[in-house]
Design a protein around this motif. Structure first.
Motif, PDB file in Angstrom:
ATOM      1  N   VAL A 237       0.860  -1.179   0.000  1.00 58.77           N
ATOM      2  CA  VAL A 237       0.000   0.000   0.000  1.00 58.77           C
ATOM      3  C   VAL A 237       0.893   1.224   0.000  1.00 58.77           C
ATOM      4  O   VAL A 237       1.850   1.288   0.782  1.00 58.77           O
ATOM      5  N   ARG A 238       0.601   2.197  -0.865  1.00 60.49           N
ATOM      6  CA  ARG A 238       1.490   3.343  -0.952  1.00 60.49           C
ATOM      7  C   ARG A 238       1.454   4.168   0.319  1.00 60.49           C
ATOM      8  O   ARG A 238       0.425   4.314   0.961  1.00 60.49           O
ATOM      9  N   ARG A 239       2.586   4.725   0.647  1.00 59.81           N
ATOM     10  CA  ARG A 239       2.805   5.405   1.908  1.00 59.81           C
ATOM     11  C   ARG A 239       1.835   6.560   2.139  1.00 59.81           C
ATOM     12  O   ARG A 239       1.531   6.903   3.281  1.00 59.81           O
ATOM     13  N   ASP A 240       1.331   7.191   1.075  1.00 58.20           N
ATOM     14  CA  ASP A 240       0.452   8.351   1.238  1.00 58.20           C
ATOM     15  C   ASP A 240      -1.016   7.983   1.401  1.00 58.20           C
ATOM     16  O   ASP A 240      -1.884   8.851   1.369  1.00 58.20           O
ATOM     17  N   GLU A 241      -1.332   6.688   1.582  1.00 56.63           N
ATOM     18  CA  GLU A 241      -2.710   6.262   1.842  1.00 56.63           C
ATOM     19  C   GLU A 241      -3.198   6.850   3.159  1.00 56.63           C
ATOM     20  O   GLU A 241      -2.546   6.692   4.200  1.00 56.63           O
ATOM     21  N   ALA A 242      -4.353   7.530   3.119  1.00 53.55           N
ATOM     22  CA  ALA A 242      -4.860   8.221   4.311  1.00 53.55           C
ATOM     23  C   ALA A 242      -5.177   7.266   5.451  1.00 53.55           C
ATOM     24  O   ALA A 242      -5.129   7.647   6.622  1.00 53.55           O
ATOM     25  N   GLY A 243      -5.529   6.023   5.133  1.00 53.74           N
ATOM     26  CA  GLY A 243      -5.871   5.065   6.179  1.00 53.74           C
ATOM     27  C   GLY A 243      -4.687   4.329   6.754  1.00 53.74           C
ATOM     28  O   GLY A 243      -4.841   3.534   7.687  1.00 53.74           O
TER      29      GLY A 243
END
Length: 508
Positions: A363-369
């Motif tokens: 999951v990319r690091r900038d995912e809000a969750g």
């Protein structure tokens, strides 16, 4: 499976998780039921207005204890209303709650208390006699009732979306659990689930079969219905498969959530046809893979769909099927719009693999969750990231339509004659055999100390024969020679942990 980040809804810069779930409901629907906790002796109900006021009052009481902003408040309770109250009140006051599992032993709970450095410990009815060697302020039922009489805060804490909001603890590769620290934005990041998993909206009634201190229940059973303008129903009485259809009928639940094992028990033991399930729009499943045969049996018996999802403590639920995402049996679904998810090469690199190739779920690091990080575990936190990607440790592939297929954990991969074999692939084959209700596969010693074999562990359907030769022949017809089990063990039930997930290490 990459998607454009432009599909995301921007997170408000100033954002408080508790305000998001409670304040608007108190204004728009003050007299509607917010939470119902049902026990053997009756039910406790709070309206949205009551819950909002109770939370702000208890938050004021916690502030009156002199807790520093961001102080941890550990909650050791059963499936009771106070657990939700303290959780939201801590967040409303600018503190960081930790909802600990009620199944923890004293020693396990004491470790969490000290590891997170809790400034306060809220004890439920079953734990009021405990004493801990800690500086934490201990709050029992009478203490909480007194603090809840404090004049309420005028407003919720003015927190930023990226400020710490709550802690959960999860098992890792080490021998001790680790804290996962989430920001307030984690609640906002759940919004894509509405169309693509839960289907929740204003007026919905969510019945969850889990305990509130499990992230699945806390998120799907409490945060999601409240933030969508619905209500939550929890049960803390004597477990019985007939309880769930009865509660669906009595509370006119529109959505029911559980682990696959609960659905299996209901099909086997509950008198489903004796209850009015007409209010139920659909069901949700997570925590373990939903076998296609179980889904088919549930559909045939109830006429209701089960939408499956995949998530983790570090990132909640981000892959699912739902009202806007058709079910593909055998897959938990595909990434929700706005999620940037990929399968990366198992041995390193940041270039996503094409459809059909197996890699580690990322999951990319900038995912809000995504979590803020592991609590006081900088080394494990570094190991969890590969450049701009958080690596989950799950082996997956995405098909041409973007649906994910799970092939087990990277640290559970079996070695068969030098070949890497996913337990999930073998288990999928076993579950396709008509007589098999549940299945697991594991690497075990062979006839001599230098060899290993793949062994199958199966639970047979009621009335079916325990035919090892037939199962092995079925596997021979569907798996490459190096993937085939060489022996079958018949069990009454697969070993599972408290959350219903397979405990592979406990297989005999």
């Amino acid at each position: 499976m990459l998607q454009s980040a432009s599909l995301r809804e921007p997170v408000p810069a100033r954002f408080n998780l508790a305000r998001y779930c409670l304040a608007e409901n108190a204004r728009l629907r003050p007299d509607a039921t917010a939470i119902t906790v049902v026990g053997d002796a009756g039910a406790l109900r709070w309206t949205h207005a009551e819950l909002d006021r109770k939370v702000r009052s208890l938050a004021a009481g916690l502030r009156g204890l002199g807790l520093a902003p961001g102080a941890r408040v550990m909650i050791r309770m059963g499936n009771e209303a106070n657990a939700a109250l303290v959780y939201f009140a801590a967040i409303a006051g600018g503190f960081v709650p930790l909802l600990a599992s009620s199944q923890l032993t004293y020693e396990e709970a004491d470790f969490l208390l000290k590891d997170c450095g809790a400034a306060a410990l809220a004890l439920g009815a079953a734990f009021e006699g405990e004493t801990h060697d800690s500086d934490a302020i201990v709050l029992r039922g009478a203490d909480l009732a007194r603090l809840a009489e404090t004049p309420p805060l005028d407003d919720y804490a003015d927190t930023g979306a990226n400020d710490p909001a709550y802690l959960v603890y999860t098992s890792g590769t080490t021998s001790r659990p680790k804290g996962v620290l989430h920001a307030h934005r984690a609640a906002w990041a759940r919004r894509p689930m509405r169309a693509h998993w839960t289907g929740l909206g204003p007026g919905d009634v969510m019945l969850h079969a889990g305990a509130i201190n499990w992230t699945y229940t806390l998120g799907v059973g409490i945060v999601d219905p409240l933030s969508a303008g619905g209500s939550a129903v929890l049960y803390n009485g004597h477990p019985d498969p007939n309880v769930w259809p009865r509660l669906i009928a009595e509370h006119r639940a529109t959505v029911f959530a559980a682990v696959p094992g609960v659905y299996r028990q209901m099909l086997k033991y509950a008198e489903l046809e004796q209850f009015d399930l007409s209010s139920l729009r659909h069901c949700l499943s997570a925590g373990a893979a939903l076998p296609p045969s179980l889904l088919a049996d549930w559909r045939a018996r109830t006429g209701k769909e089960i939408y499956e999802a995949f998530g983790m403590s570090e990132c909640s639920t981000f892959i699912s099927s739902g009202p806007a995402t058709p079910v593909h049996p055998g897959s938990p679904g595909r990434p929700q719009p706005g999620r940037v998810v990929a399968a990366l090469p198992p041995d390193g690199g940041e270039t996503p693999l094409p459809a059909g190739e197996t890699g580690v779920l990322a999951v990319r690091r900038d995912e809000a969750g995504l979590m803020l990080g592991y609590w006081n575990r900088p080394e494990e936190e570094r190991e969890a990231f590969r450049g701009d990607w958080f690596i989950s440790g799950d082996l997956v592939e995405f098909d041409a339509e973007g649906y994910m297929h799970h092939h087990g954990r990277a640290d559970e991969v079996m070695n068969a004659g030098g070949y890497r074999v996913s337990p999930a692939e073998v288990e999928k084959c076993l579950l396709a055999f008509d007589h098999v209700a549940e299945a697991a596969a594991a690497e075990r010693p062979g006839r001599d100390a230098d060899t290993t074999i793949i062994k199958a562990y199966v639970v047979i359907r009621d009335g079916a024969a325990h035919d090892e030769a037939a199962i092995l022949a079925h596997c021979a017809a569907h798996l490459a020679a190096y993937k085939r089990p060489r022996a079958v063990a018949f069990l009454d039930a697969l070993p599972r942990n408290a959350n219903g997930k397979l405990n592979r290490r406990a297989l005999p």
